[in-house]
Design a protein around this motif. Structure first.
Motif, PDB file in Angstrom:
ATOM      1  N   SER A  43       0.806  -1.225   0.000  1.00  0.00           N
ATOM      2  CA  SER A  43       0.000   0.000   0.000  1.00  0.00           C
ATOM      3  C   SER A  43       0.837   1.272   0.000  1.00  0.00           C
ATOM      4  N   THR A  44       2.127   1.184   0.256  1.00  0.00           N
ATOM      5  CA  THR A  44       2.996   2.366   0.295  1.00  0.00           C
ATOM      6  C   THR A  44       4.152   2.276  -0.696  1.00  0.00           C
ATOM      7  N   ARG A  45       4.172   1.268  -1.528  1.00  0.00           N
ATOM      8  CA  ARG A  45       5.290   1.095  -2.465  1.00  0.00           C
ATOM      9  C   ARG A  45       5.366   2.229  -3.470  1.00  0.00           C
ATOM     10  N   PHE A  46       4.237   2.734  -3.893  1.00  0.00           N
ATOM     11  CA  PHE A  46       4.185   3.850  -4.839  1.00  0.00           C
ATOM     12  C   PHE A  46       3.719   5.130  -4.140  1.00  0.00           C
ATOM     13  N   TYR A  47       4.174   5.315  -2.911  1.00  0.00           N
ATOM     14  CA  TYR A  47       3.822   6.521  -2.159  1.00  0.00           C
ATOM     15  C   TYR A  47       4.277   7.766  -2.911  1.00  0.00           C
TER      16      TYR A  47
END
Length: 491
Positions: A43-47
């Motif tokens: 959920s935060t890999r493409f922050y």
């Protein structure tokens, strides 16, 4: 130390958000570390995401689609499972497949289409020996080169409209900040973004142009050696403003515009159009503003124009009978209504390398008039901050805007600090410590963004530390003044 698996997911999420602020490199590294970290950082890999070419945009979209298919692939049925469960699982998977970025949201996006990294076709010029000697052959070669380049650029424009529109569609539900860096050499086409709403987008930065989102009516000003098919062919994208109540950026509060270089439609035509696209903007910054910016800003803030002084030799006594003085006529005119009523703070930095007095420069005088009127009104009137005008070395804004885009993710002030030191010194955002220089060596080494020198700073710094001054150093610093008396005595 406790086992890593015992750390709560909320703590992992905070760690990954502070880690994935470099444009996507840390997210890729976490995905390749282990299956556990790959699942935790989904959920935060493409922050934060940085893309610099259409090829990178296409590769990212393909990668996102493959990740989505792998995560939502139907599992093989087990014994004892009912058909109802299989149908319900298949229905939910099909519903989630419509949005591949649902489990991988994009919060901060930077699109940098610059000549060094972008794959857009650029105009190629032959060697001077390869051109024809006669005028007819030369014109024929130039026409063929331009025709070949225009065909490649038209194809690239279609690819840009298709893939960038898809990227903005996927990022729209969760996007918080967006920066678009471009230049006059690579002119971007208009993309599909109005059908989608960006409910969480708070900050937008535009370098050099806003042609990715806005097109003013009319043909525009054609710039020699910079126009391309995107100025005329919109590839089916509507160029009008969105209807009332359907603004694509309803939550945008901070808008930073850098007026660097010429553009098809000048800023005085396109900047007022943003009131329909982003009606909730409270902070507006205009960097490297031109001479026509104060007049547009006065219209946006609802400030009456600066009273024009009477011509020389004409006094109040020379006004004809039955005619009112100019000041009285301007006082009777109704106050204009602001075209951008949501503005609360406006920061303007004029484009000027000279230390011009505000009483002599009409643009600065008009800008100061706007600030004085807003300050005198008080209350809910917007505040206008005027920064000192400067010129910048090539590549300054590209590096600075990238740094500010990253600093704003972790709560930095960015360009909204109104600090003159932050505007002046390169080391404030480059992170490079520069030694202090004496007055004698101040002209040799230049680290200030206000000056552009051709010599290498590393070589000059090394030479400045050596004692003495040799003849070649004197010539490098300029031709010295000769003493006429001493030169006459030399035999």
């Amino acid at each position: 130390m406790k086992d890593v698996q015992e750390i709560p997911y909320d703590i992992w999420r905070l760690i990954f958000e502070y880690t994935c602020t470099d444009g996507g490199l840390s997210g890729c590294a976490l995905a390749r570390t282990s299956k556990t970290l790959r699942a935790l950082s989904a959920s935060t890999r493409f922050y934060s995401l940085t893309l610099s070419s259409i090829t990178e945009v296409k590769n990212f979209l393909v990668c996102l689609e493959r990740i989505h298919r792998a995560e939502h692939a139907p599992s093989p049925p087990t014994q004892g499972s009912s058909s109802t469960n299989r149908d319900s699982s298949g229905t939910s998977a099909n519903a989630e497949s419509s949005n591949p970025a649902g489990a991988h949201p994009i919060h901060h996006l930077l699109i940098a289409f610059l000549p060094d990294t972008c794959d857009a076709p650029q105009r190629a010029f032959r060697r001077w020996t390869d051109y024809a000697r006669d005028e007819r052959g030369l014109v024929f070669q130039l026409a063929n080169d331009h025709k070949a380049w225009a065909a490649h650029k038209a194809h690239w424009n279609r690819e840009c409209v298709l893939h960038v529109s898809r990227l903005l569609q996927l990022a729209a539900p969760t996007l918080r900040s967006l920066a678009v860096l471009q230049c006059a050499e690579i002119r971007l086409p208009l993309v599909h973004y109005q059908p989608h709403r960006f409910p969480f987008l708070r900050e937008l930065t535009l370098l050099a142009d806003d042609r990715l989102f806005v097109r003013a009516p009319g043909g525009g000003a054609l710039v020699p050696n910079q126009n391309d098919p995107s100025d005329f062919d919109l590839h089916g994208v509507p160029e009008g403003l969105p209807p009332l109540g359907a603004a694509p950026f309803p939550a945008l509060t901070h808008l930073h515009v850098v007026c660097a270089g010429p553009k098809l439609h000048p800023w005085e035509k396109t900047l007022p159009m943003w009131s329909a696209i982003a009606p909730a903007v409270t902070h507006l910054r205009i960097s490297q503003a031109g001479a026509r910016t104060p007049a547009v800003l006065a219209e946006m803030l609802g400030v009456p124009p600066l009273p024009t002084p009477p011509e020389d030799g004409i006094g109040e006594s020379e006004v004809a009978e039955g005619e009112e003085p100019l000041a009285a006529v301007q006082a009777q005119e109704p106050e204009p209504e602001p075209s951008y009523p949501s503005l609360e703070t406006v920061i303007v930095q004029m484009s000027s390398a000279r230390k011009t007095n505000r009483a002599e420069d009409p643009s600065l005088r008009e800008l100061q008039h706007i600030a004085d009127v807003c300050e005198a009104e008080g209350g809910h009137a917007p505040r206008v901050a005027i920064l000192r005008g400067r010129t910048y070395v090539p590549g300054y804004w590209e590096s600075r805007l990238k740094w500010e885009w990253q600093s704003r993710m972790v709560g930095g002030g960015g360009c909204w600090t109104e600090d003159e030191d932050h505007e002046n010194v390169w080391k404030d955002f480059s992170g490079v410590e520069q030694p202090k220089r004496s007055k004698k060596s101040r002209n040799k080494v230049s680290i200030s963004i206000r000056e552009t020198r051709e010599e290498s700073s590393e070589a000059s710094a090394a030479e400045a530390g050596k004692p003495g001054k040799k003849w070649w150093k004197v010539l490098a610093n300029g031709v010295p003044r000769l003493n006429r008396r001493r030169s006459m005595t030399v035999k």
